[in-house]
Write a protein that holds these residues in place. Structure first.
Motif, PDB file in Angstrom:
ATOM      1  N   THR A   1      13.106   0.931  10.721  1.00 27.58           N
ATOM      2  CA  THR A   1      14.090   0.907   9.636  1.00 27.58           C
ATOM      3  C   THR A   1      13.472   0.473   8.321  1.00 27.58           C
ATOM      4  O   THR A   1      13.742   1.071   7.267  1.00 27.58           O
ATOM      5  CB  THR A   1      15.242  -0.043  10.007  1.00 27.58           C
ATOM      6  N   THR A   2      12.626  -0.558   8.361  1.00 26.67           N
ATOM      7  CA  THR A   2      12.037  -1.087   7.135  1.00 26.67           C
ATOM      8  C   THR A   2      11.066  -0.106   6.505  1.00 26.67           C
ATOM      9  O   THR A   2      11.065   0.087   5.280  1.00 26.67           O
ATOM     10  CB  THR A   2      11.323  -2.415   7.435  1.00 26.67           C
ATOM     11  N   VAL A   3      10.228   0.512   7.312  1.00 26.19           N
ATOM     12  CA  VAL A   3       9.258   1.475   6.771  1.00 26.19           C
ATOM     13  C   VAL A   3       9.982   2.668   6.160  1.00 26.19           C
ATOM     14  O   VAL A   3       9.616   3.151   5.069  1.00 26.19           O
ATOM     15  CB  VAL A   3       8.287   1.928   7.881  1.00 26.19           C
ATOM     16  N   ALA A   4      11.033   3.156   6.821  1.00 25.45           N
ATOM     17  CA  ALA A   4      11.797   4.285   6.284  1.00 25.45           C
ATOM     18  C   ALA A   4      12.453   3.916   4.954  1.00 25.45           C
ATOM     19  O   ALA A   4      12.437   4.706   3.996  1.00 25.45           O
ATOM     20  CB  ALA A   4      12.848   4.731   7.292  1.00 25.45           C
ATOM     21  N   ALA A   5      13.036   2.714   4.873  1.00 26.16           N
ATOM     22  CA  ALA A   5      13.675   2.279   3.628  1.00 26.16           C
ATOM     23  C   ALA A   5      12.654   2.098   2.516  1.00 26.16           C
ATOM     24  O   ALA A   5      12.934   2.401   1.348  1.00 26.16           O
ATOM     25  CB  ALA A   5      14.438   0.985   3.868  1.00 26.16           C
ATOM     26  N   PHE A   6      11.472   1.613   2.863  1.00 26.56           N
ATOM     27  CA  PHE A   6      10.440   1.413   1.845  1.00 26.56           C
ATOM     28  C   PHE A   6      10.039   2.735   1.209  1.00 26.56           C
ATOM     29  O   PHE A   6       9.942   2.849  -0.022  1.00 26.56           O
ATOM     30  CB  PHE A   6       9.225   0.735   2.478  1.00 26.56           C
ATOM     31  N   TRP A   7       9.818   3.754   2.006  1.00 24.14           N
ATOM     32  CA  TRP A   7       9.368   5.032   1.458  1.00 24.14           C
ATOM     33  C   TRP A   7      10.484   5.801   0.768  1.00 24.14           C
ATOM     34  O   TRP A   7      10.210   6.733   0.000  1.00 24.14           O
ATOM     35  CB  TRP A   7       8.752   5.889   2.568  1.00 24.14           C
ATOM     36  N   GLN A   8      11.735   5.428   1.012  1.00 23.63           N
ATOM     37  CA  GLN A   8      12.849   6.065   0.315  1.00 23.63           C
ATOM     38  C   GLN A   8      13.118   5.437  -1.050  1.00 23.63           C
ATOM     39  O   GLN A   8      13.890   5.994  -1.844  1.00 23.63           O
ATOM     40  CB  GLN A   8      14.129   5.966   1.170  1.00 23.63           C
ATOM     41  N   ALA A   9      12.485   4.293  -1.318  1.00 24.47           N
ATOM     42  CA  ALA A   9      12.707   3.612  -2.599  1.00 24.47           C
ATOM     43  C   ALA A   9      12.016   4.371  -3.732  1.00 24.47           C
ATOM     44  O   ALA A   9      10.968   4.998  -3.524  1.00 24.47           O
ATOM     45  CB  ALA A   9      12.185   2.187  -2.525  1.00 24.47           C
ATOM     46  N   PRO A  10      12.572   4.306  -4.947  1.00 26.10           N
ATOM     47  CA  PRO A  10      11.979   5.036  -6.065  1.00 26.10           C
ATOM     48  C   PRO A  10      10.719   4.400  -6.631  1.00 26.10           C
ATOM     49  O   PRO A  10       9.961   5.061  -7.338  1.00 26.10           O
ATOM     50  CB  PRO A  10      13.103   5.042  -7.108  1.00 26.10           C
ATOM     51  N   SER A  11      10.475   3.113  -6.351  1.00 31.06           N
ATOM     52  CA  SER A  11       9.292   2.440  -6.888  1.00 31.06           C
ATOM     53  C   SER A  11       8.779   1.430  -5.874  1.00 31.06           C
ATOM     54  O   SER A  11       9.479   1.057  -4.915  1.00 31.06           O
ATOM     55  CB  SER A  11       9.619   1.731  -8.210  1.00 31.06           C
ATOM     56  N   LEU A  12       7.544   0.967  -6.105  1.00 29.57           N
ATOM     57  CA  LEU A  12       6.942  -0.007  -5.204  1.00 29.57           C
ATOM     58  C   LEU A  12       7.719  -1.319  -5.212  1.00 29.57           C
ATOM     59  O   LEU A  12       7.911  -1.949  -4.156  1.00 29.57           O
ATOM     60  CB  LEU A  12       5.488  -0.251  -5.615  1.00 29.57           C
ATOM     61  N   GLU A  13       8.181  -1.739  -6.386  1.00 29.07           N
ATOM     62  CA  GLU A  13       8.923  -2.995  -6.481  1.00 29.07           C
ATOM     63  C   GLU A  13      10.250  -2.920  -5.736  1.00 29.07           C
ATOM     64  O   GLU A  13      10.620  -3.845  -5.010  1.00 29.07           O
ATOM     65  CB  GLU A  13       9.167  -3.350  -7.956  1.00 29.07           C
ATOM     66  N   GLU A  14      10.977  -1.817  -5.919  1.00 28.64           N
ATOM     67  CA  GLU A  14      12.246  -1.670  -5.202  1.00 28.64           C
ATOM     68  C   GLU A  14      12.026  -1.481  -3.712  1.00 28.64           C
ATOM     69  O   GLU A  14      12.844  -1.926  -2.891  1.00 28.64           O
ATOM     70  CB  GLU A  14      13.021  -0.489  -5.783  1.00 28.64           C
ATOM     71  N   GLY A  15      10.934  -0.820  -3.343  1.00 24.14           N
ATOM     72  CA  GLY A  15      10.621  -0.687  -1.924  1.00 24.14           C
ATOM     73  C   GLY A  15      10.345  -2.038  -1.283  1.00 24.14           C
ATOM     74  O   GLY A  15      10.785  -2.312  -0.165  1.00 24.14           O
ATOM     75  N   ALA A  16       9.626  -2.917  -2.005  1.00 27.47           N
ATOM     76  CA  ALA A  16       9.361  -4.263  -1.496  1.00 27.47           C
ATOM     77  C   ALA A  16      10.652  -5.057  -1.369  1.00 27.47           C
ATOM     78  O   ALA A  16      10.842  -5.811  -0.405  1.00 27.47           O
ATOM     79  CB  ALA A  16       8.379  -4.976  -2.413  1.00 27.47           C
ATOM     80  N   ALA A  17      11.552  -4.894  -2.334  1.00 29.52           N
ATOM     81  CA  ALA A  17      12.831  -5.604  -2.273  1.00 29.52           C
ATOM     82  C   ALA A  17      13.658  -5.136  -1.085  1.00 29.52           C
ATOM     83  O   ALA A  17      14.286  -5.958  -0.387  1.00 29.52           O
ATOM     84  CB  ALA A  17      13.598  -5.392  -3.579  1.00 29.52           C
ATOM     85  N   GLN A  18      13.681  -3.842  -0.836  1.00 22.57           N
ATOM     86  CA  GLN A  18      14.412  -3.316   0.319  1.00 22.57           C
ATOM     87  C   GLN A  18      13.806  -3.823   1.630  1.00 22.57           C
ATOM     88  O   GLN A  18      14.525  -4.140   2.576  1.00 22.57           O
ATOM     89  CB  GLN A  18      14.401  -1.783   0.291  1.00 22.57           C
ATOM     90  N   ALA A  19      12.489  -3.878   1.674  1.00 22.80           N
ATOM     91  CA  ALA A  19      11.825  -4.341   2.891  1.00 22.80           C
ATOM     92  C   ALA A  19      12.169  -5.795   3.189  1.00 22.80           C
ATOM     93  O   ALA A  19      12.367  -6.170   4.348  1.00 22.80           O
ATOM     94  CB  ALA A  19      10.313  -4.173   2.756  1.00 22.80           C
ATOM     95  N   ARG A  20      12.241  -6.617   2.154  1.00 20.47           N
ATOM     96  CA  ARG A  20      12.570  -8.035   2.360  1.00 20.47           C
ATOM     97  C   ARG A  20      13.983  -8.208   2.911  1.00 20.47           C
ATOM     98  O   ARG A  20      14.259  -9.153   3.654  1.00 20.47           O
ATOM     99  CB  ARG A  20      12.410  -8.798   1.062  1.00 20.47           C
ATOM    100  N   LYS A  21      14.882  -7.304   2.556  1.00 17.90           N
ATOM    101  CA  LYS A  21      16.249  -7.392   3.060  1.00 17.90           C
ATOM    102  C   LYS A  21      16.348  -6.969   4.528  1.00 17.90           C
ATOM    103  O   LYS A  21      17.154  -7.519   5.286  1.00 17.90           O
ATOM    104  CB  LYS A  21      17.171  -6.499   2.217  1.00 17.90           C
ATOM    105  N   LEU A  22      15.546  -5.996   4.917  1.00 13.27           N
ATOM    106  CA  LEU A  22      15.686  -5.400   6.244  1.00 13.27           C
ATOM    107  C   LEU A  22      14.748  -5.976   7.281  1.00 13.27           C
ATOM    108  O   LEU A  22      15.051  -5.964   8.484  1.00 13.27           O
ATOM    109  CB  LEU A  22      15.460  -3.885   6.154  1.00 13.27           C
ATOM    110  N   ASP A  23      13.600  -6.473   6.853  1.00 14.88           N
ATOM    111  CA  ASP A  23      12.553  -6.882   7.798  1.00 14.88           C
ATOM    112  C   ASP A  23      12.808  -8.292   8.315  1.00 14.88           C
ATOM    113  O   ASP A  23      12.198  -9.265   7.880  1.00 14.88           O
ATOM    114  CB  ASP A  23      11.179  -6.802   7.123  1.00 14.88           C
ATOM    115  N   GLN A  24      13.710  -8.407   9.283  1.00 15.64           N
ATOM    116  CA  GLN A  24      14.055  -9.717   9.826  1.00 15.64           C
ATOM    117  C   GLN A  24      12.918 -10.331  10.648  1.00 15.64           C
ATOM    118  O   GLN A  24      12.808 -11.548  10.748  1.00 15.64           O
ATOM    119  CB  GLN A  24      15.310  -9.600  10.693  1.00 15.64           C
ATOM    120  N   GLY A  25      12.096  -9.497  11.243  1.00 18.88           N
ATOM    121  CA  GLY A  25      10.994 -10.014  12.038  1.00 18.88           C
ATOM    122  C   GLY A  25       9.744 -10.311  11.254  1.00 18.88           C
ATOM    123  O   GLY A  25       8.751 -10.771  11.814  1.00 18.88           O
ATOM    124  N   ALA A  26       9.767 -10.056   9.941  1.00 15.57           N
ATOM    125  CA  ALA A  26       8.619 -10.321   9.056  1.00 15.57           C
ATOM    126  C   ALA A  26       7.351  -9.655   9.589  1.00 15.57           C
ATOM    127  O   ALA A  26       6.312 -10.287   9.742  1.00 15.57           O
ATOM    128  CB  ALA A  26       8.402 -11.819   8.888  1.00 15.57           C
TER     129      ALA A  26
END
Length: 212
Positions: free
Chosen positions: A48-73
């Motif tokens: 889920t996190t990798v898919a959300a990261f690559w769907q983001a329009p920028s690296l910064e927004e992709g990192a923000a999405q990953a922080r929200k979804l990546d519960q297992g760090a």
């Protein structure tokens, strides 16, 4: 004769072997239950996190999405590793691609270390529990035969009971080892699949950030 009676009639070494097998069984099942839950969550989180990261329009927004979804760090440490500049150290030597290779490799090792938690314990229990049970069986047979020879009366009835009780240790050793071995192999396959996904993401991330 129940297990409590068998345990009460055994000597110190027999009781020590039985307690050791019990502790090994408890430890393996704690690891099996915890790691089963951990890897189940990790598999879903990474995808889920990798898919959300690559769907983001920028690296910064992709990192923000990953922080929200990546519960297992598991994915976020890789992203954050590319955002930490190494200034004035040997880690900053070489071009951007070389620096990213180093930091991503270190971050990936840290993530994989958590995924491999408990594997050594399961492998150790799976390989040693049968021999611990065999030790209890051999010692129980020796103890039973010593008691029978001391009584001066030898018969099938007097031998079959104590020997049968001693053989329970072998069954107990196998009962402890088999779940540990099965779990080790099953978890190894899941960890290998997650590891491949993370390594692929790290390579893609290095290619993306090396040009920024």
């Amino acid at each position: 004769m129940n297990l409590q009676q068998i345990f009460s009639q055994s000597d110190a070494i027999g009781k020590m072997v039985a307690v050791l097998l019990l502790l090994m069984s408890i430890a393996s099942w704690v690891v099996i239950l915890y790691k089963g839950w951990l890897l189940r969550r990790a598999s879903a989180n990474v995808a889920t996190t990798v898919a959300a990261f690559w769907q983001a329009p920028s690296l910064e927004e992709g990192a923000a999405q990953a922080r929200k979804l990546d519960q297992g760090a598991l994915v976020v440490p890789l992203i954050e590793a590319t955002q930490k500049p190494a200034i004035g150290t040997l880690a900053a030597a070489g071009d951007r691609a070389q620096q990213l290779t180093r930091v991503l490799r270190d971050a990936l090792h840290g993530v994989l270390h958590r995924l491999h938690f408990g594997q050594v314990l399961l492998a150790t229990i799976g390989s040693t529990a049968p021999f611990v049970g065999l030790l209890g069986t051999v010692w129980g047979i020796y103890h039973a035969l010593t008691g029978i020879s001391g009584s001066g009366q030898i018969s099938i009835d007097k031998i079959s009971g104590p020997v049968g009780e001693a053989l329970i240790m072998t069954a107990a050793g196998l009962a402890v080892a088999i779940p540990a071995v099965l779990a080790y192999n099953w978890f190894g396959r899941i960890v290998g699949r997650i590891e491949a996904d993370l390594e692929g993401f790290a390579r893609d991330l290095r290619e993306l950030t090396s040009h920024n």
